[in-house]
Scaffold this motif. Structure first.
Motif, PDB file in Angstrom:
ATOM      1  N   MET A   1       0.825  -1.216   0.000  1.00  0.00           N
ATOM      2  CA  MET A   1       0.000   0.000   0.000  1.00  0.00           C
ATOM      3  C   MET A   1       0.857   1.263   0.000  1.00  0.00           C
ATOM      4  N   PHE A   2       1.909   1.282   0.832  1.00  0.00           N
ATOM      5  CA  PHE A   2       2.758   2.471   0.893  1.00  0.00           C
ATOM      6  C   PHE A   2       3.455   2.712  -0.440  1.00  0.00           C
ATOM      7  N   PHE A   3       4.080   1.682  -0.988  1.00  0.00           N
ATOM      8  CA  PHE A   3       4.830   1.854  -2.232  1.00  0.00           C
ATOM      9  C   PHE A   3       3.918   2.147  -3.417  1.00  0.00           C
ATOM     10  N   LEU A   4       2.725   1.584  -3.427  1.00  0.00           N
ATOM     11  CA  LEU A   4       1.776   1.891  -4.488  1.00  0.00           C
ATOM     12  C   LEU A   4       1.359   3.362  -4.409  1.00  0.00           C
TER      13      LEU A   4
ATOM     14  N   ILE B   1      12.033   0.613   6.843  1.00  0.00           N
ATOM     15  CA  ILE B   1      13.121  -0.362   7.002  1.00  0.00           C
ATOM     16  C   ILE B   1      12.752  -1.377   8.082  1.00  0.00           C
ATOM     17  N   LEU B   2      12.148  -0.898   9.172  1.00  0.00           N
ATOM     18  CA  LEU B   2      11.754  -1.804  10.258  1.00  0.00           C
ATOM     19  C   LEU B   2      10.629  -2.751   9.839  1.00  0.00           C
ATOM     20  N   ILE B   3       9.840  -2.372   8.844  1.00  0.00           N
ATOM     21  CA  ILE B   3       8.798  -3.254   8.321  1.00  0.00           C
ATOM     22  C   ILE B   3       9.379  -4.211   7.276  1.00  0.00           C
ATOM     23  N   THR B   4      10.242  -3.694   6.417  1.00  0.00           N
ATOM     24  CA  THR B   4      10.762  -4.483   5.308  1.00  0.00           C
ATOM     25  C   THR B   4      11.779  -5.530   5.757  1.00  0.00           C
TER      26      THR B   4
ATOM     27  N   THR C   1       9.916   8.205   8.452  1.00  0.00           N
ATOM     28  CA  THR C   1       9.147   7.314   7.579  1.00  0.00           C
ATOM     29  C   THR C   1      10.033   6.212   7.025  1.00  0.00           C
ATOM     30  N   ASN C   2      11.238   6.572   6.573  1.00  0.00           N
ATOM     31  CA  ASN C   2      12.140   5.568   6.010  1.00  0.00           C
ATOM     32  C   ASN C   2      12.641   4.603   7.069  1.00  0.00           C
TER      33      ASN C   2
ATOM     34  N   LEU D   1      14.573  -2.565   0.597  1.00  0.00           N
ATOM     35  CA  LEU D   1      15.540  -2.190   1.638  1.00  0.00           C
ATOM     36  C   LEU D   1      16.625  -1.279   1.083  1.00  0.00           C
ATOM     37  N   THR D   2      17.095  -1.584  -0.120  1.00  0.00           N
ATOM     38  CA  THR D   2      18.122  -0.758  -0.763  1.00  0.00           C
ATOM     39  C   THR D   2      17.582   0.650  -1.031  1.00  0.00           C
ATOM     40  N   LEU D   3      16.386   0.722  -1.593  1.00  0.00           N
ATOM     41  CA  LEU D   3      15.771   2.020  -1.890  1.00  0.00           C
ATOM     42  C   LEU D   3      15.495   2.803  -0.616  1.00  0.00           C
ATOM     43  N   GLU D   4      14.972   2.136   0.401  1.00  0.00           N
ATOM     44  CA  GLU D   4      14.664   2.816   1.663  1.00  0.00           C
ATOM     45  C   GLU D   4      15.928   3.363   2.327  1.00  0.00           C
ATOM     46  N   THR D   5      16.992   2.594   2.287  1.00  0.00           N
ATOM     47  CA  THR D   5      18.255   3.042   2.876  1.00  0.00           C
ATOM     48  C   THR D   5      18.820   4.225   2.102  1.00  0.00           C
ATOM     49  N   THR D   6      18.752   4.147   0.778  1.00  0.00           N
ATOM     50  CA  THR D   6      19.225   5.256  -0.053  1.00  0.00           C
ATOM     51  C   THR D   6      18.432   6.524   0.236  1.00  0.00           C
ATOM     52  N   MET D   7      17.107   6.388   0.289  1.00  0.00           N
ATOM     53  CA  MET D   7      16.258   7.552   0.544  1.00  0.00           C
ATOM     54  C   MET D   7      16.461   8.081   1.968  1.00  0.00           C
ATOM     55  N   LEU D   8      16.762   7.200   2.901  1.00  0.00           N
ATOM     56  CA  LEU D   8      17.072   7.634   4.262  1.00  0.00           C
ATOM     57  C   LEU D   8      18.275   8.574   4.250  1.00  0.00           C
ATOM     58  N   VAL D   9      19.303   8.192   3.533  1.00  0.00           N
ATOM     59  CA  VAL D   9      20.512   9.023   3.439  1.00  0.00           C
ATOM     60  C   VAL D   9      20.180  10.366   2.779  1.00  0.00           C
ATOM     61  N   ILE D  10      19.393  10.330   1.715  1.00  0.00           N
ATOM     62  CA  ILE D  10      19.026  11.576   1.024  1.00  0.00           C
ATOM     63  C   ILE D  10      18.220  12.482   1.947  1.00  0.00           C
TER      64      ILE D  10
END
Length: 133
Positions: free
Chosen positions: A22-25, A116-119, A111-112, A90-99
Motif C-alpha cells: 500500500m505504501f509503495f503503491l 526499514i523496520l517493516i521491510t 518514515t524511512n 531495503l536498498t531504496l529505503e536506505t538510499t532515501m534515508l541518506v538523502i
C-alpha cells in the motif's frame, strides 16, 4: 524465547507485506501523477533531479508494490520475486534515508526508518522460507 506458531508468523509477515504494498503503491502513484511543483513541496529532493527520474522512481515503486504481493498470483514464481522485491525495497529505503538526512527532512527520515523496520523482517523471513531445507 517462545516462537510464534507458523500460522501467526505467516499472517504477521503478510500483514507487513500488505502495508509495504500500500505504501509503495501510493508513493509511486504520487510520483507518477503529481506535478513537479507539488512533489518539490512534498519531498524537497525532486527539485534536484529531472522529472523523468522522479517518474522512473515512481514506476519502480509501483512495480515493487506489486512484486511484494507476487505470491498471491503464483506461489512458486512469486516467492523469489517477493524476496528480490523486499531486498530492493531495503536498498531504496536506505538510499532515501541518506538523502532525507542530507536534506534535514526529519519527517521523511522517520518514515524511512519505519519502512526499514517493516521491510527487514519480511526480507529475513521470506528469504529463510525460500532457502532449501
Amino acid at each position: 524465547m517462545r516462537h510464534w506458531p507458523e500460522t501467526y508468523r505467516n499472517l504477521a509477515i503478510w500483514t507487513l507485506q500488505g502495508w509495504l504494498a500500500m505504501f509503495f503503491l501510493a508513493a509511486g502513484y504520487a510520483k507518477l501523477t503529481e506535478p513537479m511543483n507539488m512533489l518539490v513541496i512534498l519531498l524537497s529532493w525532486p527539485a534536484q533531479v529531472s522529472l523523468e527520474m522522479v517518474r522512473a522512481l515512481g514506476a519502480v515503486e509501483v512495480l515493487l508494490a506489486i512484486a511484494v504481493v507476487a505470491p498471491l498470483f503464483s506461489r512458486s514464481l512469486g516467492r523469489p520475486v517477493l524476496v528480490l522485491a523486499s531486498m530492493l525495497m531495503l536498498t531504496l529505503e536506505t538510499t532515501m534515508l541518506v538523502i532525507h538526512v542530507a536534506y534535514f527532512d526529519w519527517g521523511h527520515v522517520a518514515t524511512n526508518v519505519g519502512l526499514i523496520l517493516i521491510t527487514a523482517p519480511v526480507f529475513m523471513q521470506r528469504t529463510r522460507e525460500a532457502a532449501p531445507n
